[in-house]
Design an enzyme around this catalytic site. Structure first.
Site, mmCIF file in Angstrom:
data_model
loop_
_atom_site.group_PDB
_atom_site.id
_atom_site.type_symbol
_atom_site.label_atom_id
_atom_site.label_comp_id
_atom_site.label_asym_id
_atom_site.label_seq_id
_atom_site.Cartn_x
_atom_site.Cartn_y
_atom_site.Cartn_z
ATOM 1 N N TYR A 69 -17.437 31.696 37.473
ATOM 2 C CA TYR A 69 -16.837 32.559 36.453
ATOM 3 C C TYR A 69 -17.892 33.140 35.523
ATOM 4 O O TYR A 69 -18.016 34.363 35.381
ATOM 5 C CB TYR A 69 -15.787 31.775 35.658
ATOM 6 N N LYS B 113 -19.238 37.052 35.349
ATOM 7 C CA LYS B 113 -19.042 37.804 34.104
ATOM 8 C C LYS B 113 -20.381 38.343 33.590
ATOM 9 O O LYS B 113 -20.449 39.464 33.071
ATOM 10 C CB LYS B 113 -18.381 36.921 33.040
#
Length: 294
Positions: free
Chosen positions: A249, A253
């Protein structure tokens, strides 16, 4: 930003949205629906709020927005203000659900709708993301990286765009200690010395590994799906840790931020990096939050 006694001037911020048209992705998520409610409550003279949601068609998109956004208890103050019938009319006038997805070029929208948006949208808020720390690498790349690319491409077609606001995460900075300055990522920058991040190469790698897993499994049925899912999740973690990030994640990002920095050109961009987000303090519903994960 306008500061009054050390705080943001709420009236001037609300005034900024008057007459504006806003495209919001990720509106069914925790932050997204809070933003929609807040804008409608403090600035009823907003022109339009377009909500891009994953759905088969316009009817399904409308149903999803109603079920997951406007019909939730979060909109209690607006419902009290307008009454049931008045609230429905108000939402119908201001909120436009769009069936699409950031993982597709042009967000999966047809040419007439895309042209309409490009001529009308003043502000884009990109809140779409997969927030699963251990997501499949291919899916995380599609949403958190390619989604940014496609939205940036669309932003460049918008004649009157004032701002593209991209919601990232403070944890893109990794597990470092000490003072960490708020600055954009440079092209190829990583958190591990001696490595260079080539986003195109990572996209190719994910595609190649997925094809290889499919080839190895042949007609494996349900077990094949499980093996492929496990393999792609492991690849995401392996690549994240190779470059110095703790999970898929935060890694993807960071990649999304990096890609936006490369592609935005003359588009005014703001990157927002929230840390841990908890429940609402006061309005419209003190203590409200969405699910135990939030």
């Amino acid at each position: 930003m306008v500061m009054v006694d050390g705080s943001l001037d709420a009236e001037k911020i609300a005034g900024y949205f008057k007459g504006k048209s806003i495209l919001i992705t990720g509106a069914t998520g925790f932050l997204g629906k809070i933003l929609v409610e807040k804008i409608l409550r403090v600035q009823p003279d907003v022109r339009r709020i377009y909500l891009l949601v994953r759905a088969m068609d316009a009817h399904s998109a409308k149903q999803r927005v109603e079920a997951e956004v406007t019909d939730t208890e979060l909109f209690c103050l607006l419902k009290e203000k307008h009454g049931k019938g008045g609230f429905e009319l108000f939402v119908e006038e201001k909120v436009v659900p769009l069936a699409g997805d950031v993982v597709f070029e042009n967000m999966g929208l047809d040419a007439p709708r895309l042209e309409e948006l490009a001529n009308e949208v003043d502000i884009i808020v990109n809140g779409a993301a997969t927030t699963n720390f251990y997501e499949r690498y291919d899916i995380a790349l599609d949403v958190n990286v390619m989604g940014v690319k496609y939205l940036c491409q669309f932003a460049k077609k918008c004649a009157n765009l004032k701002m593209l606001l991209h919601v990232s995460t403070a944890f893109a900075a990794g597990d470092r200690e000490g003072l960490i300055m708020e600055r954009p990522f440079k092209k190829g920058e990583t958190l591990r010395e001696g490595t260079y991040l080539d986003i195109d190469a990572e996209l190719r790698l994910a595609g190649d590994v997925k094809k290889e897993l499919e080839r190895q499994d042949g007609g494996g049925g349900g077990d094949k799906t499980k093996r492929e899912r496990k393999g792609m999740k492991e690849l995401g973690l392996e690549r994240s840790r190779h470059f110095g990030w703790s999970n898929t994640y935060v890694f993807t990002k960071a990649m999304g931020e990096m890609l936006l920095g490369q592609l935005h050109g003359a588009i005014p961009v703001v990157i927002l990096r929230p840390s841990i987000i908890t429940s609402i303090l006061r309005d419209p519903l003190p203590g409200w939050m969405q699910g135990t994960r939030t």
